[in-house]
Scaffold this motif. Sequence first.
Motif, PDB file in Angstrom:
ATOM      1  N   THR A  53       0.837  -1.312  -0.016  1.00  0.00           N
ATOM      2  CA  THR A  53       0.060   0.315  -0.089  1.00  0.00           C
ATOM      3  C   THR A  53       1.091   0.768   0.217  1.00  0.00           C
ATOM      4  N   PRO A  54       1.001   2.709  -1.398  1.00  0.00           N
ATOM      5  CA  PRO A  54       1.553   3.657  -0.833  1.00  0.00           C
ATOM      6  C   PRO A  54       1.888   4.343   0.263  1.00  0.00           C
ATOM      7  N   GLN A  55       2.406   4.847   0.608  1.00  0.00           N
ATOM      8  CA  GLN A  55       2.441   5.599   2.087  1.00  0.00           C
ATOM      9  C   GLN A  55       1.592   6.873   1.428  1.00  0.00           C
ATOM     10  N   ARG A  56       1.277   7.800   0.624  1.00  0.00           N
ATOM     11  CA  ARG A  56       0.907   8.311  -0.083  1.00  0.00           C
ATOM     12  C   ARG A  56       0.304   8.491  -1.268  1.00  0.00           C
ATOM     13  N   THR A  57      -1.224   9.011  -0.576  1.00  0.00           N
ATOM     14  CA  THR A  57      -1.142   8.508  -2.449  1.00  0.00           C
ATOM     15  C   THR A  57      -3.442   9.625  -2.415  1.00  0.00           C
ATOM     16  N   GLY A  58      -2.585  10.328  -3.587  1.00  0.00           N
ATOM     17  CA  GLY A  58      -2.833  11.712  -3.704  1.00  0.00           C
ATOM     18  C   GLY A  58      -2.646  12.826  -2.925  1.00  0.00           C
ATOM     19  N   VAL A  59      -0.956  13.440  -2.300  1.00  0.00           N
ATOM     20  CA  VAL A  59      -0.734  14.005  -2.162  1.00  0.00           C
ATOM     21  C   VAL A  59       0.737  14.055  -2.394  1.00  0.00           C
ATOM     22  N   SER A 116       4.376  16.727  -2.338  1.00  0.00           N
ATOM     23  CA  SER A 116       5.260  17.802  -1.367  1.00  0.00           C
ATOM     24  C   SER A 116       6.350  18.433  -2.144  1.00  0.00           C
ATOM     25  N   THR A 117       6.668  19.212  -2.223  1.00  0.00           N
ATOM     26  CA  THR A 117       7.963  20.620  -2.905  1.00  0.00           C
ATOM     27  C   THR A 117       8.263  20.926  -2.088  1.00  0.00           C
ATOM     28  N   GLU A 118       9.625  20.978  -2.325  1.00  0.00           N
ATOM     29  CA  GLU A 118      10.942  21.734  -1.322  1.00  0.00           C
ATOM     30  C   GLU A 118      10.212  22.729  -1.873  1.00  0.00           C
ATOM     31  N   THR A 141      13.809  23.068   6.727  1.00  0.00           N
ATOM     32  CA  THR A 141      13.134  22.451   5.218  1.00  0.00           C
ATOM     33  C   THR A 141      11.851  22.949   5.650  1.00  0.00           C
ATOM     34  N   VAL A 142      11.414  23.664   3.496  1.00  0.00           N
ATOM     35  CA  VAL A 142       9.770  24.439   4.289  1.00  0.00           C
ATOM     36  C   VAL A 142       9.077  23.397   3.452  1.00  0.00           C
ATOM     37  N   LEU A 143       7.961  22.822   2.673  1.00  0.00           N
ATOM     38  CA  LEU A 143       7.464  22.066   2.491  1.00  0.00           C
ATOM     39  C   LEU A 143       6.103  22.739   2.098  1.00  0.00           C
ATOM     40  N   ASP A 144       5.364  22.543   1.007  1.00  0.00           N
ATOM     41  CA  ASP A 144       4.545  22.972  -0.005  1.00  0.00           C
ATOM     42  C   ASP A 144       3.517  21.217   0.188  1.00  0.00           C
ATOM     43  N   VAL A 145       2.619  21.339   0.697  1.00  0.00           N
ATOM     44  CA  VAL A 145       2.133  20.315   0.636  1.00  0.00           C
ATOM     45  C   VAL A 145       0.697  20.215   0.232  1.00  0.00           C
ATOM     46  N   THR A 146      -0.033  19.948  -0.542  1.00  0.00           N
ATOM     47  CA  THR A 146      -0.955  19.382  -1.211  1.00  0.00           C
ATOM     48  C   THR A 146      -1.756  17.769  -1.528  1.00  0.00           C
ATOM     49  N   TYR A 147      -2.826  17.829  -1.496  1.00  0.00           N
ATOM     50  CA  TYR A 147      -4.071  17.168  -0.896  1.00  0.00           C
ATOM     51  C   TYR A 147      -5.195  17.159  -1.680  1.00  0.00           C
ATOM     52  N   GLU A 148      -4.730  16.370  -2.939  1.00  0.00           N
ATOM     53  CA  GLU A 148      -6.167  16.248  -3.399  1.00  0.00           C
ATOM     54  C   GLU A 148      -7.384  15.236  -2.951  1.00  0.00           C
ATOM     55  N   ALA A 184      -6.618  20.128  -0.560  1.00  0.00           N
ATOM     56  CA  ALA A 184      -6.427  20.932   0.505  1.00  0.00           C
ATOM     57  C   ALA A 184      -4.798  21.600   0.553  1.00  0.00           C
ATOM     58  N   ARG A 185      -4.056  22.315   1.386  1.00  0.00           N
ATOM     59  CA  ARG A 185      -2.646  22.659   0.924  1.00  0.00           C
ATOM     60  C   ARG A 185      -1.884  23.438   2.475  1.00  0.00           C
ATOM     61  N   PHE A 186      -0.340  22.865   2.911  1.00  0.00           N
ATOM     62  CA  PHE A 186      -0.380  23.261   3.888  1.00  0.00           C
ATOM     63  C   PHE A 186       1.837  23.654   3.638  1.00  0.00           C
ATOM     64  N   LEU A 187       2.262  24.537   4.453  1.00  0.00           N
ATOM     65  CA  LEU A 187       2.729  24.049   4.802  1.00  0.00           C
ATOM     66  C   LEU A 187       3.561  23.939   5.670  1.00  0.00           C
ATOM     67  N   GLU A 188       4.793  22.942   5.881  1.00  0.00           N
ATOM     68  CA  GLU A 188       5.073  21.898   6.196  1.00  0.00           C
ATOM     69  C   GLU A 188       6.858  22.658   6.602  1.00  0.00           C
ATOM     70  N   PHE A 189       7.083  23.013   8.464  1.00  0.00           N
ATOM     71  CA  PHE A 189       7.869  23.993   8.812  1.00  0.00           C
ATOM     72  C   PHE A 189       9.067  22.481   9.116  1.00  0.00           C
ATOM     73  N   ILE A 190      10.093  22.029   8.906  1.00  0.00           N
ATOM     74  CA  ILE A 190      10.899  21.093   9.461  1.00  0.00           C
ATOM     75  C   ILE A 190      12.171  21.840  10.295  1.00  0.00           C
ATOM     76  N   VAL A 191      12.812  21.067  11.189  1.00  0.00           N
ATOM     77  CA  VAL A 191      14.147  22.145  11.736  1.00  0.00           C
ATOM     78  C   VAL A 191      14.777  20.584  12.390  1.00  0.00           C
ATOM     79  N   ALA A 192      16.293  20.124  11.444  1.00  0.00           N
ATOM     80  CA  ALA A 192      16.618  18.334  12.114  1.00  0.00           C
ATOM     81  C   ALA A 192      17.854  19.036  11.531  1.00  0.00           C
ATOM     82  N   GLU A 193      18.466  17.538  11.797  1.00  0.00           N
ATOM     83  CA  GLU A 193      19.762  17.212  11.283  1.00  0.00           C
ATOM     84  C   GLU A 193      19.593  16.799  10.164  1.00  0.00           C
TER      85      GLU A 193
END
Length: 142
Positions: free
Chosen positions: A31-37, A39-41, A56-63, A123-132
């Motif tokens: 089963t795919p992890q994501r369906t209809g999703v 992400s663009t860095e 990292t800032v991701l632009d995430v869209t959902y069908e 739907a669309r959200f921005l995802e903000f991540i700070v990581a190693e």
Amino acid sequence: MKMNRITKPISLFFVVFLATSVVLAQDPKETPQRTGVTSTELVVKKVDGTENLEYTVLDVTYEPSGINRRHLHPASLTFYMVYGTIIFQEEGKGPVTLKPGESLFVPAGTTHTHWNPSDTEGARFLEFIVAEKGKGRSIRKP
């Protein structure tokens, strides 16, 4: 063969039971992890003054009806809703509905799922991540 009032519902039950059994028997890895999703860095940059941190800032869209199944991130992240509605559900907790202008902080290691409940709207959200460096991406959970 003509079905009567009793054999027709029984036959329907067995068809539904068989179809459900086949779906449940599938290997979750297939089963795919994501369906209809998608992400663009938008940004991936080193955090100034650190040895190995990046943001990292991701632009995430959902069908419509898109889903990102059960996973976790080794780093904390924040969602910011741009448009549409997303349902976020942390493992063992009730669902949280996010609408435009709302944000949600997700601690590192939190197993969760998120999906678009609409059958007609994206739907669309921005995802903000700070990581190693290289360690902010999601890790699938079976």
